[in-house]
Design a protein around this motif. Structure first.
Motif, PDB file in Angstrom:
ATOM      1  N   GLN A 196     -52.405 -21.692 -31.572  1.00 48.05           N
ATOM      2  CA  GLN A 196     -52.844 -22.679 -32.508  1.00 48.05           C
ATOM      3  C   GLN A 196     -54.051 -23.315 -32.048  1.00 48.05           C
ATOM      4  O   GLN A 196     -54.895 -23.697 -32.944  1.00 48.05           O
ATOM      5  N   ILE A 219     -54.122 -26.769 -35.413  1.00 48.33           N
ATOM      6  CA  ILE A 219     -54.480 -26.942 -36.712  1.00 48.33           C
ATOM      7  C   ILE A 219     -53.466 -27.887 -37.827  1.00 48.33           C
ATOM      8  O   ILE A 219     -52.051 -27.555 -37.424  1.00 48.33           O
ATOM      9  N   PHE A 248     -52.411 -27.917 -41.273  1.00 56.49           N
ATOM     10  CA  PHE A 248     -52.871 -27.283 -42.768  1.00 56.49           C
ATOM     11  C   PHE A 248     -51.728 -27.478 -43.547  1.00 56.49           C
ATOM     12  O   PHE A 248     -51.701 -27.858 -44.720  1.00 56.49           O
ATOM     13  N   SER A 249     -50.398 -27.356 -43.180  1.00 57.18           N
ATOM     14  CA  SER A 249     -49.295 -27.119 -44.024  1.00 57.18           C
ATOM     15  C   SER A 249     -48.875 -28.260 -44.936  1.00 57.18           C
ATOM     16  O   SER A 249     -49.018 -29.416 -44.218  1.00 57.18           O
ATOM     17  N   GLY A 298     -46.440 -25.215 -49.141  1.00 56.33           N
ATOM     18  CA  GLY A 298     -45.643 -24.436 -48.130  1.00 56.33           C
ATOM     19  C   GLY A 298     -46.231 -23.268 -47.211  1.00 56.33           C
ATOM     20  O   GLY A 298     -47.285 -23.754 -46.795  1.00 56.33           O
ATOM     21  N   CYS A 299     -45.568 -22.092 -47.261  1.00 61.70           N
ATOM     22  CA  CYS A 299     -46.270 -21.030 -46.605  1.00 61.70           C
ATOM     23  C   CYS A 299     -47.471 -20.569 -46.887  1.00 61.70           C
ATOM     24  O   CYS A 299     -48.042 -19.673 -46.175  1.00 61.70           O
ATOM     25  N   TYR A 300     -48.091 -20.883 -48.067  1.00 58.44           N
ATOM     26  CA  TYR A 300     -49.351 -20.741 -48.288  1.00 58.44           C
ATOM     27  C   TYR A 300     -50.041 -21.839 -47.610  1.00 58.44           C
ATOM     28  O   TYR A 300     -50.964 -22.531 -48.346  1.00 58.44           O
ATOM     29  N   MET A 331     -45.851 -29.531 -40.926  1.00 63.04           N
ATOM     30  CA  MET A 331     -45.485 -29.075 -39.619  1.00 63.04           C
ATOM     31  C   MET A 331     -46.728 -28.637 -38.789  1.00 63.04           C
ATOM     32  O   MET A 331     -47.647 -28.010 -39.206  1.00 63.04           O
ATOM     33  N   THR A 382     -48.070 -27.806 -35.160  1.00 67.55           N
ATOM     34  CA  THR A 382     -48.051 -27.533 -33.573  1.00 67.55           C
ATOM     35  C   THR A 382     -48.732 -28.631 -32.416  1.00 67.55           C
ATOM     36  O   THR A 382     -49.806 -28.757 -32.961  1.00 67.55           O
ATOM     37  N   SER A 407     -43.876 -28.915 -32.807  1.00 68.16           N
ATOM     38  CA  SER A 407     -44.412 -29.164 -34.279  1.00 68.16           C
ATOM     39  C   SER A 407     -43.853 -30.438 -34.817  1.00 68.16           C
ATOM     40  O   SER A 407     -42.621 -30.703 -34.430  1.00 68.16           O
ATOM     41  N   ILE A 418     -41.266 -17.103 -40.518  1.00 67.86           N
ATOM     42  CA  ILE A 418     -41.393 -18.303 -41.306  1.00 67.86           C
ATOM     43  C   ILE A 418     -42.717 -19.014 -41.520  1.00 67.86           C
ATOM     44  O   ILE A 418     -43.119 -19.554 -42.606  1.00 67.86           O
ATOM     45  N   GLY A 439     -46.667 -19.598 -41.931  1.00 65.14           N
ATOM     46  CA  GLY A 439     -47.537 -18.804 -43.113  1.00 65.14           C
ATOM     47  C   GLY A 439     -48.571 -18.425 -42.426  1.00 65.14           C
ATOM     48  O   GLY A 439     -49.209 -18.672 -41.483  1.00 65.14           O
ATOM     49  N   THR A 465     -46.219 -16.073 -44.545  1.00 64.27           N
ATOM     50  CA  THR A 465     -45.208 -15.022 -44.011  1.00 64.27           C
ATOM     51  C   THR A 465     -45.351 -13.522 -44.445  1.00 64.27           C
ATOM     52  O   THR A 465     -45.964 -13.176 -45.415  1.00 64.27           O
ATOM     53  N   GLU A 496     -46.780  -9.209 -50.461  1.00 67.26           N
ATOM     54  CA  GLU A 496     -47.389  -9.151 -51.843  1.00 67.26           C
ATOM     55  C   GLU A 496     -48.772  -9.042 -52.063  1.00 67.26           C
ATOM     56  O   GLU A 496     -49.221  -8.462 -53.004  1.00 67.26           O
TER      57      GLU A 496
HETATM   58  C1  LIG Z   1     -42.722 -22.845 -35.417  1.00 65.05           C
HETATM   59  C2  LIG Z   1     -43.691 -23.214 -36.377  1.00 65.05           C
HETATM   60  C3  LIG Z   1     -44.951 -23.840 -35.941  1.00 65.05           C
HETATM   61  C4  LIG Z   1     -45.969 -24.065 -36.870  1.00 65.05           C
HETATM   62  N1  LIG Z   1     -47.103 -24.584 -36.492  1.00 65.05           N
HETATM   63  C5  LIG Z   1     -47.952 -25.160 -37.649  1.00 65.05           C
HETATM   64  C6  LIG Z   1     -49.267 -25.598 -37.170  1.00 65.05           C
HETATM   65  O1  LIG Z   1     -49.517 -25.769 -36.103  1.00 65.05           O
HETATM   66  N2  LIG Z   1     -50.022 -26.091 -38.386  1.00 65.05           N
HETATM   67  C7  LIG Z   1     -49.781 -25.860 -39.590  1.00 65.05           C
HETATM   68  O2  LIG Z   1     -50.454 -26.213 -40.605  1.00 65.05           O
HETATM   69  N3  LIG Z   1     -48.575 -25.446 -40.086  1.00 65.05           N
HETATM   70  C8  LIG Z   1     -47.651 -24.951 -38.938  1.00 65.05           C
HETATM   71  N4  LIG Z   1     -46.424 -24.148 -39.449  1.00 65.05           N
HETATM   72  C9  LIG Z   1     -45.723 -24.343 -40.716  1.00 65.05           C
HETATM   73  C10 LIG Z   1     -46.046 -22.996 -41.368  1.00 65.05           C
HETATM   74  O3  LIG Z   1     -47.253 -22.260 -41.165  1.00 65.05           O
HETATM   75  C11 LIG Z   1     -45.581 -22.848 -42.720  1.00 65.05           C
HETATM   76  O4  LIG Z   1     -46.379 -23.627 -43.372  1.00 65.05           O
HETATM   77  C12 LIG Z   1     -44.381 -23.428 -42.898  1.00 65.05           C
HETATM   78  O5  LIG Z   1     -43.526 -22.898 -42.087  1.00 65.05           O
HETATM   79  C13 LIG Z   1     -43.805 -23.298 -44.571  1.00 65.05           C
HETATM   80  O6  LIG Z   1     -42.665 -23.595 -44.546  1.00 65.05           O
HETATM   81  P1  LIG Z   1     -41.826 -23.770 -45.959  1.00 65.05           P
HETATM   82  O7  LIG Z   1     -40.652 -23.938 -45.463  1.00 65.05           O
HETATM   83  O8  LIG Z   1     -42.419 -24.546 -46.691  1.00 65.05           O
HETATM   84  O9  LIG Z   1     -42.160 -22.474 -46.493  1.00 65.05           O
HETATM   85  P2  LIG Z   1     -41.801 -22.299 -48.178  1.00 65.05           P
HETATM   86  O10 LIG Z   1     -43.129 -22.146 -48.942  1.00 65.05           O
HETATM   87  O11 LIG Z   1     -41.000 -23.161 -48.689  1.00 65.05           O
HETATM   88  O12 LIG Z   1     -41.295 -20.560 -48.216  1.00 65.05           O
HETATM   89  C14 LIG Z   1     -39.895 -20.640 -48.081  1.00 65.05           C
HETATM   90  C15 LIG Z   1     -39.745 -18.928 -48.202  1.00 65.05           C
HETATM   91  O13 LIG Z   1     -40.037 -18.291 -49.427  1.00 65.05           O
HETATM   92  C16 LIG Z   1     -40.924 -17.159 -49.032  1.00 65.05           C
HETATM   93  N5  LIG Z   1     -41.693 -16.868 -49.976  1.00 65.05           N
HETATM   94  C17 LIG Z   1     -42.692 -17.656 -50.510  1.00 65.05           C
HETATM   95  N6  LIG Z   1     -43.449 -17.000 -51.760  1.00 65.05           N
HETATM   96  C18 LIG Z   1     -42.624 -15.945 -51.441  1.00 65.05           C
HETATM   97  C19 LIG Z   1     -43.192 -14.842 -52.440  1.00 65.05           C
HETATM   98  N7  LIG Z   1     -44.349 -14.848 -53.225  1.00 65.05           N
HETATM   99  N8  LIG Z   1     -42.298 -13.436 -52.333  1.00 65.05           N
HETATM  100  C20 LIG Z   1     -41.570 -13.563 -51.522  1.00 65.05           C
HETATM  101  N9  LIG Z   1     -41.152 -14.512 -50.828  1.00 65.05           N
HETATM  102  C21 LIG Z   1     -41.728 -15.766 -50.806  1.00 65.05           C
HETATM  103  C22 LIG Z   1     -41.368 -17.307 -47.753  1.00 65.05           C
HETATM  104  O14 LIG Z   1     -41.664 -15.956 -47.114  1.00 65.05           O
HETATM  105  C23 LIG Z   1     -40.441 -18.339 -47.062  1.00 65.05           C
HETATM  106  O15 LIG Z   1     -39.686 -17.444 -46.190  1.00 65.05           O
HETATM  107  C24 LIG Z   1     -45.602 -24.018 -38.302  1.00 65.05           C
HETATM  108  C25 LIG Z   1     -44.034 -23.471 -38.759  1.00 65.05           C
HETATM  109  C26 LIG Z   1     -43.368 -23.135 -37.544  1.00 65.05           C
HETATM  110  C27 LIG Z   1     -42.026 -22.443 -38.011  1.00 65.05           C
END
Ligand SMILES: Cc1cc2nc3c(=O)[nH]c(=O)nc-3n(C[C@H](O)[C@H](O)[C@H](O)COP(=O)(O)OP(=O)(O)OC[C@H]3O[C@@H](n4cnc5c(N)ncnc54)[C@H](O)[C@@H]3O)c2cc1C
Length: 387
Positions: free
Chosen positions: A89, A122, A124-125, A130-132, A156, A158, A209, A364, A366, A368, A374
């Motif tokens: 990171q 970083i 960003f999240s 979410g994961c975008y 989140m 790190t 994180s 998990i 982003g 992902t 996709e």
């Molecule tokens: C260990 C760890 C360290 C991290 N460190 C950082 C950091 O330093 N900086 C930072 O900015 N972020 C960090 N993150 C956050 C990370 O990058 C994601 O933004 C975050 O984990 C997204 O989580 P969410 O539960 O909101 O995902 P959600 O958006 O709720 O997604 C939930 C699930 O839905 C699935 N999904 C979503 N869209 C689709 C689709 N179109 N088709 C199929 N499946 C889909 C995803 O694959 C995911 O498994 C970290 C996360 C982790 C786990």
């Protein structure tokens, strides 16, 4: 301390191996058990000059190629994946900062990184995207000619509270979509920037994180990386390549450690009542064989992606698919390892249990693998992506 004038792949790898033996391996179990930030490991990496690994030599860094970066992250992750994530990171943040390497404010912090004084990350999240995680929803506001006011909640981050520099994303003042975004450099001391909560993850427990909040934060224009609205371009040019290499290498480093531990266990497990070793069973031999094939395929693909990046001939699909391959490989390696190592792999007395938990984070983080698949499909099918 390694310096840019003595850049030598072998010397750098030797230095990394020493740090792994002296710090990362001995500290790994404790970091996982306590969830403490790997401060001692990161200080050792900083003192060795490795925080400036990907910074070009003309800026005082070690100017590592993607291949060398991959090799180092894999080795760190095999020993202590939490430390490797903090390192990755930091490099992702550095790659974004390098886009603004001509800007005086950014240069000051790049120098701090080269000198081993600054750890970056970083932020960003956001919950809304979410994961975008490269598509912020929060939006900057202008304040006079030279300032912005930032309000954003990051879910989140790190190294939260541990890093010195935070590359924070937000939509640009004029944005009508998330691609029109900006990156700002904030420091731990920035007024209005605060930490919220403690990390309690399943794996990578030392990466600390945590959520972070930026509230009514008045930021001078010189802290903006690049120019307004360039965020998505920076993602494509800087963050995506280094981020994909970093996270893929992290996962394949874990996969390598899982493989090595599994082979070692299978070789020594003996059944007295059969007077036979676990390694004498054909299905176990096949599982070890499958693990080797899986790992080698993914590692060679990652190596190829690094080489294509170095040659400047990488395409988008290859950049996206390498993380899918690495994350899916480590998950399958973890499953196979449980199959052949049984209770040993399940018990926290073995390093496998930690590695198996650590293997889950890649799917998990982003973007992902599901989202990447996709995007790859859309690209190949000429389906426009609405962001
Ligand atoms: C260990 C760890 C360290 C991290 N460190 C950082 C950091 O330093 N900086 C930072 O900015 N972020 C960090 N993150 C956050 C990370 O990058 C994601 O933004 C975050 O984990 C997204 O989580 P969410 O539960 O909101 O995902 P959600 O958006 O709720 O997604 C939930 C699930 O839905 C699935 N999904 C979503 N869209 C689709 C689709 N179109 N088709 C199929 N499946 C889909 C995803 O694959 C995911 O498994 C970290 C996360 C982790 C786990």
């Amino acid at each position: 301390m390694l310096t840019s004038t003595e850049l030598n792949r072998e010397a750098i790898l030797e230095s990394v191996e020493e740090l792994i033996c002296d710090y990362l391996r001995p500290n790994a179990k404790k970091i996982d058990q306590t969830g403490q930030f790997p401060r001692e490991n990161m200080t050792a990496l900083a003192e060795a000059g490795l925080l400036g690994l990907i910074i070009p030599r003309e800026l005082g860094g070690l100017g590592a190629t993607p291949s060398l970066y991959k090799e180092i992250v894999m080795r760190l992750a095999s020993a202590c994946a939490s430390t490797a994530l903090v390192f990755v990171q930091h490099m992702s943040a550095t790659s974004v900062m390098l886009y603004g390497a001509h800007q005086p404010y950014v240069q000051t912090w790049l120098k701090g990184i080269v000198d081993g004084q600054c750890l970056a990350t970083i932020a960003f999240s956001e919950a809304e995207s979410g994961c975008y995680f490269f598509l912020p929803v929060s939006q900057a506001k202008s304040e006079g000619e030279d300032h912005f006011v930032l309000n954003t909640k990051k879910t989140m981050v790190t190294s939260a509270g541990e890093a010195d520099i935070y590359v924070v994303s937000t939509r640009s003042t004029f944005a009508t979509n998330s691609m029109q975004s900006d990156f700002f450099i904030l420091t731990r001391e920035t007024e209005g920037f605060s930490l919220g909560g403690v990390w309690e993850g399943m794996g990578l427990r030392g990466n600390c994180s945590a959520p972070m909040t930026v509230k009514d934060c008045l930021v001078h224009r010189d802290k903006l990386i690049g120019t307004e609205g360039e965020g998505f371009k920076i993602v494509q040019r800087s963050l995506l390549p280094m981020g994909q290499i970093g996270i893929s290498s992290l996962n394949l480093g874990i996969a390598k450690a899982i493989f090595d531990e599994s082979v070692a266990y299978v070789k020594k497990r003996h059944y007295s009542h059969l007077d036979a070793g676990l390694s004498s069973f054909q299905s176990v031999q096949q599982t070890i064989g499958k693990m080797k094939v899986l790992y080698d395929q993914a590692e060679k693909s990652l190596q190829t992606v690094c080489r294509l990046m170095e040659e400047g001939s990488i395409d988008l699909v290859s950049t996206l698919e390498i993380k899918v391959m690495a994350c899916e490989t480590v998950i399958r390696m973890a499953e196979y390892s449980l199959n052949v190592c049984g209770g040993f792999a399940y018990s926290s007395h073995s390093p496998l249990e930690r590695l198996i938990r650590d293997s889950k984070a890649g799917t998990i983080m982003g973007p992902t693998p599901e989202v990447l698949k996709e995007l790859i499909g859309r690209t190949l099918l000429d389906v426009p992506t609405k962001l």
